[in-house]
Design an enzyme around this catalytic site. Structure first.
Site, short mmCIF file in Angstrom:
data_model
loop_
_atom_site.label_atom_id
_atom_site.label_comp_id
_atom_site.label_asym_id
_atom_site.label_seq_id
_atom_site.Cartn_x
_atom_site.Cartn_y
_atom_site.Cartn_z
N ARG A 148 0.87 -1.18 0.00
CA ARG A 148 0.00 0.00 0.00
C ARG A 148 0.90 1.23 0.00
O ARG A 148 2.04 1.17 0.48
CB ARG A 148 -0.88 0.03 1.24
CG ARG A 148 -1.81 -1.16 1.42
CD ARG A 148 -2.60 -1.05 2.72
NE ARG A 148 -3.54 -2.15 2.89
CZ ARG A 148 -3.31 -3.24 3.60
NH1 ARG A 148 -2.14 -3.39 4.23
NH2 ARG A 148 -4.22 -4.20 3.71
N LYS A 172 -2.26 -2.01 7.97
CA LYS A 172 -3.44 -1.43 8.63
C LYS A 172 -3.55 -1.94 10.05
O LYS A 172 -3.28 -3.11 10.33
CB LYS A 172 -4.71 -1.80 7.85
CG LYS A 172 -4.86 -1.04 6.54
CD LYS A 172 -6.19 -1.35 5.89
CE LYS A 172 -6.40 -0.52 4.64
NZ LYS A 172 -7.70 -0.81 4.01
N HIS A 244 -2.06 2.32 -5.90
CA HIS A 244 -2.75 1.06 -5.66
C HIS A 244 -2.78 0.18 -6.92
O HIS A 244 -2.90 -1.04 -6.82
CB HIS A 244 -4.17 1.33 -5.18
CG HIS A 244 -4.83 0.13 -4.56
ND1 HIS A 244 -4.55 -0.29 -3.28
CD2 HIS A 244 -5.73 -0.76 -5.06
CE1 HIS A 244 -5.26 -1.37 -3.01
NE2 HIS A 244 -5.98 -1.67 -4.07
N ARG A 247 -0.10 -2.35 -6.73
CA ARG A 247 -0.44 -3.43 -5.79
C ARG A 247 -1.42 -4.41 -6.45
O ARG A 247 -1.27 -5.62 -6.32
CB ARG A 247 -1.06 -2.79 -4.54
CG ARG A 247 -1.56 -3.75 -3.46
CD ARG A 247 -1.93 -2.93 -2.23
NE ARG A 247 -2.80 -3.60 -1.29
CZ ARG A 247 -2.39 -4.38 -0.30
NH1 ARG A 247 -1.11 -4.63 -0.15
NH2 ARG A 247 -3.26 -4.92 0.54
N HIS A 270 -4.19 -9.11 3.87
CA HIS A 270 -5.64 -9.08 4.02
C HIS A 270 -6.07 -10.03 5.13
O HIS A 270 -5.63 -11.18 5.17
CB HIS A 270 -6.33 -9.52 2.73
CG HIS A 270 -6.26 -8.50 1.64
ND1 HIS A 270 -6.37 -8.82 0.31
CD2 HIS A 270 -6.09 -7.15 1.68
CE1 HIS A 270 -6.27 -7.72 -0.43
NE2 HIS A 270 -6.09 -6.71 0.39
N TYR A 279 -10.34 -7.97 -5.69
CA TYR A 279 -9.58 -7.24 -6.71
C TYR A 279 -8.45 -8.02 -7.35
O TYR A 279 -7.73 -7.51 -8.18
CB TYR A 279 -9.11 -5.87 -6.18
CG TYR A 279 -8.01 -5.87 -5.17
CD1 TYR A 279 -6.69 -5.82 -5.57
CD2 TYR A 279 -8.29 -5.88 -3.82
CE1 TYR A 279 -5.67 -5.77 -4.65
CE2 TYR A 279 -7.27 -5.82 -2.88
CZ TYR A 279 -5.98 -5.76 -3.31
OH TYR A 279 -4.97 -5.71 -2.38
#
Length: 298
Positions: A148, A172, A244, A247, A270, A279
């Site tokens: 990211r 994150k 992005h 990525r 994730h 995605y």
């Protein structure tokens, strides 16, 4: 307590207990700011404990005329989190968002770059400028490791474990993961770190930051966006791209070349494999190739 007191308490909860990033907390806070602004403009006297479903519906109806369904869905999600928090803390018994439906947005898949397009973009970087080698190393890292943009700009020299072939990434919610890094990407980082970065006057507090701006500080997300947008214009790329996109291309190319979804999920950081599936898309031509190659009745 007034709106601001409850919002401040909510922000502390998101940061300390949920471990969310500053960007996410800012987005949640902005949603609440827009709600309070709406109430103020329309002289609706209420607070987080007394606000009704009807009053929130009025706000969402007004907002729907200004923002697209995707932004509206994100805003509703943020408001639901706020009122869920209030119930969790026993400030109120019911959630006024409970019956409010999120608009259907569909799956909007970002553009993917081909290998040739990535090579052309990176090849367009002006290496005669000091920031050229930095930009090349950054884009190679974005694509080579699937980071990211927030993970890229906060990457530390102490996060580089080249002998082991890994980067330590803080993603994150401050969750850490180790991401493999290939020798090609390592080479470009080493070149920048050892021959370009050493000539930058580094500001206090940024000694360990890998990618620096001309003032010796950490780069901003906006600066990385600008670098990529300018390169896209330079090569006349007819796609809407951002950091992005690299990525997304990283994940898509891995999948197309035979990597399993679980491995890609771990590399991307994730929590749910469903997020990876959204995605990491494949075009129909590739799916046909998979069936022809692997199905016993091809």
């Amino acid at each position: 307590m007034n709106w601001q007191s409850y919002i401040k308490s909510f922000q502390s909860y998101l940061k300390i207990e949920r471990g969310l990033s500053k960007n996410t907390i800012d987005n949640y806070s902005f949603d609440l700011f827009r709600l309070t602004q709406f109430l103020e403009i329309h002289e609706i006297k209420t607070n987080p404990i007394t606000i009704s479903e009807e009053q929130i519906q009025e706000f969402i109806y007004a907002i729907s005329k200004e923002v697209n369904p995707r932004s509206q869905a994100r805003m509703i999600s943020g408001l639901k989190s706020f009122f869920t928090y209030l119930i969790f803390e026993d400030y109120r018994k019911d959630n006024p968002m409970e019956l409010i439906e999120t608009p259907k947005t569909g799956r909007k898949l970002p553009d993917t770059l081909s290998m040739q397009e990535i090579d052309t973009l990176i090849g367009a970087i002006n290496l005669s400028l000091p920031e050229g080698e930095r930009n090349k190393a950054m884009l190679e890292t974005l694509y080579g490791c699937g980071l990211r943009v927030s993970e890229l700009i906060t990457l530390k020299i102490s996060d580089l474990f080249f002998e082991e072939g890994f980067l330590k990434i803080t993603g994150k919610g401050n969750k850490q993961r180790f991401v493999p890094i290939g020798t090609t990407t390592q080479k470009f980082i080493e070149l920048y770190k050892n021959h370009i970065r050493t000539h930058v006057s580094i500001q206090k507090g940024h000694e360990d930051t890998l990618f620096l701006n001309r003032r010796g500080k950490q780069l901003t997300r906006a600066m990385v966006f600008t670098i990529i947008k300018n390169l896209a214009v330079k090569i006349d790329l007819k796609k809407s791209i951002s950091p992005h996109t690299f990525r997304h291309s990283f994940a898509t190319h891995l999948l197309e070349n035979g990597a399993d979804l679980r491995s890609i999920q771990l590399m991307l950081g994730h929590e749910s494999i469903t997020t990876t599936e959204v995605y990491v898309h494949l075009d129909r031509k590739h799916l046909t190739q998979i069936v022809n190659q692997f199905h016993p009745r091809k």
